[in-house]
Scaffold this motif. Structure first.
Motif, PDB file in Angstrom:
ATOM      1  N   ALA A 155       0.806  -1.219   0.000  1.00  0.00           N
ATOM      2  CA  ALA A 155       0.000   0.000   0.000  1.00  0.00           C
ATOM      3  C   ALA A 155       0.842   1.273   0.000  1.00  0.00           C
ATOM      4  N   ILE A 156       1.936   1.319   0.759  1.00  0.00           N
ATOM      5  CA  ILE A 156       2.660   2.586   0.887  1.00  0.00           C
ATOM      6  C   ILE A 156       3.852   2.713  -0.055  1.00  0.00           C
ATOM      7  N   THR A 157       4.288   1.591  -0.674  1.00  0.00           N
ATOM      8  CA  THR A 157       5.314   1.713  -1.715  1.00  0.00           C
ATOM      9  C   THR A 157       4.676   1.905  -3.081  1.00  0.00           C
ATOM     10  N   GLY A 158       3.478   1.382  -3.256  1.00  0.00           N
ATOM     11  CA  GLY A 158       2.828   1.445  -4.555  1.00  0.00           C
ATOM     12  C   GLY A 158       3.419   0.488  -5.567  1.00  0.00           C
ATOM     13  N   GLU A 159       4.327  -0.402  -5.121  1.00  0.00           N
ATOM     14  CA  GLU A 159       4.980  -1.326  -6.042  1.00  0.00           C
ATOM     15  C   GLU A 159       4.081  -2.528  -6.344  1.00  0.00           C
ATOM     16  N   PRO A 160       4.140  -3.050  -7.559  1.00  0.00           N
ATOM     17  CA  PRO A 160       3.283  -4.185  -7.931  1.00  0.00           C
ATOM     18  C   PRO A 160       3.763  -5.494  -7.322  1.00  0.00           C
ATOM     19  N   PHE A 161       2.866  -6.483  -7.289  1.00  0.00           N
ATOM     20  CA  PHE A 161       3.235  -7.813  -6.843  1.00  0.00           C
ATOM     21  C   PHE A 161       2.671  -8.825  -7.833  1.00  0.00           C
ATOM     22  N   THR A 162       3.352  -9.933  -7.977  1.00  0.00           N
ATOM     23  CA  THR A 162       3.025 -10.901  -9.012  1.00  0.00           C
ATOM     24  C   THR A 162       1.848 -11.787  -8.618  1.00  0.00           C
ATOM     25  N   ALA A 163       1.243 -12.404  -9.636  1.00  0.00           N
ATOM     26  CA  ALA A 163       0.155 -13.341  -9.389  1.00  0.00           C
ATOM     27  C   ALA A 163       0.639 -14.531  -8.575  1.00  0.00           C
ATOM     28  N   GLU A 164       1.866 -14.970  -8.824  1.00  0.00           N
ATOM     29  CA  GLU A 164       2.370 -16.131  -8.089  1.00  0.00           C
ATOM     30  C   GLU A 164       2.581 -15.802  -6.607  1.00  0.00           C
ATOM     31  N   ARG A 165       3.028 -14.579  -6.327  1.00  0.00           N
ATOM     32  CA  ARG A 165       3.150 -14.188  -4.910  1.00  0.00           C
ATOM     33  C   ARG A 165       1.764 -14.058  -4.283  1.00  0.00           C
ATOM     34  N   ALA A 166       0.806 -13.518  -5.040  1.00  0.00           N
ATOM     35  CA  ALA A 166      -0.568 -13.406  -4.543  1.00  0.00           C
ATOM     36  C   ALA A 166      -1.156 -14.787  -4.268  1.00  0.00           C
ATOM     37  N   TYR A 167      -0.850 -15.753  -5.126  1.00  0.00           N
ATOM     38  CA  TYR A 167      -1.315 -17.134  -4.938  1.00  0.00           C
ATOM     39  C   TYR A 167      -0.684 -17.738  -3.687  1.00  0.00           C
ATOM     40  N   GLN A 168       0.586 -17.458  -3.484  1.00  0.00           N
ATOM     41  CA  GLN A 168       1.306 -17.988  -2.322  1.00  0.00           C
ATOM     42  C   GLN A 168       0.642 -17.567  -1.014  1.00  0.00           C
TER      43      GLN A 168
END
Length: 253
Positions: A155-168
């Motif tokens: 939320a505070i970096t605004g950096e994206p995260f991958t689908a695989e990390r989201a799945y994890q």
């Protein structure tokens, strides 16, 4: 052509955001069209579950910042961004994500009940990079799914995260090969549609109520922090800088 395409068949409704030239960014027209499509979905007794996806290989790039810079707000009173973030449908909804689900696009995905994402998909809440706040429920929902520190970092970096990390971390239900997110979402939806429609609807309502995903008081409470930001000079500067493809110059006011 409509900015939201619909398909209703075999108990499954498919809503496709259809502004590929703008990476399916949501303006007021899209919000109104999606809200109308969801109303039809809710009213039809032959529909059990819906799928939300995007055309052109992108789920949704979020709010149309060019429209925002002109003074347009793509939110519907009582329903929120895209017509669903504050009041999702009472029937289950799956997000089928290809490419980017950014900002309001990420918040649309988070307001659904299940997420299928292609292996190359990416999520993110980059509003802070534009002097804005993720006001469509992302900051309320994300820490209920992810560990606090991870949700805060996103939320505070605004950096994206991958689908695989989201799945994890349990944010994504299924990972699909590139281009196959809608196929896998259809398979999942078909399994749900085979069940009793009244039972599915009631079950979704109970689970979502228990998780407090759609608590209207939370949306009201966050406005005291969000409203001053959206009316600030920095918010206008962030949107203009994006439109003009330059780095923003923040003033803190």
């Amino acid at each position: 052509m409509s900015v939201v395409l619909t398909d209703f068949s075999d108990g499954v409704a498919i809503f496709t955001l259809n502004r590929p030239e703008a990476k399916n960014a949501v303006n007021l027209e899209v919000s109104q069209a999606l809200a109308a499509a969801v109303d039809e979905f809710e009213a039809r007794s032959d529909m059990t579950i819906g799928i939300l996806t995007g055309s052109g290989g992108t789920f949704c790039a979020g709010m149309d910042l060019k429209a925002f810079a002109r003074g347009e707000r793509p939110s519907i009173p009582g329903r929120g961004f895209g017509g669903i973030t504050e009041r999702p449908p009472t029937k289950p909804l799956i997000a089928a994500v290809e490419g980017w689900a950014l900002a309001g696009g990420c918040e649309l995905a988070l307001s659904t009940d299940l997420i299928v994402a292609s292996r190359g998909a990416k999520f993110g809440l980059p509003e802070v990079k534009r002097g804005l706040v993720a006001a469509a429920g992302g900051l309320l929902r994300l820490p209920r799914i992810l560990p606090y520190q991870l949700a805060m970092e996103i939320a505070i970096t605004g950096e994206p995260f991958t689908a695989e990390r989201a799945y994890q971390y349990g944010l994504v239900n299924r990972i699909a090969e590139p281009g196959e997110a809608l196929v896998i979402a259809r398979e999942l939806a078909t399994r749900v549609a085979a069940n009793g429609p009244l039972a599915v609807r009631a079950t979704k309502q109970i689970v979502s109520m228990a998780a407090n995903y759609t608590d209207p008081d939370s949306f009201i409470a966050q406005r005291q922090f969000i409203d001053p930001v959206f009316s600030s000079s920095d918010a206008k500067e962030g949107a203009l800088a994006f439109a003009e493809k330059r780095a923003p110059v923040w003033t803190g006011v």
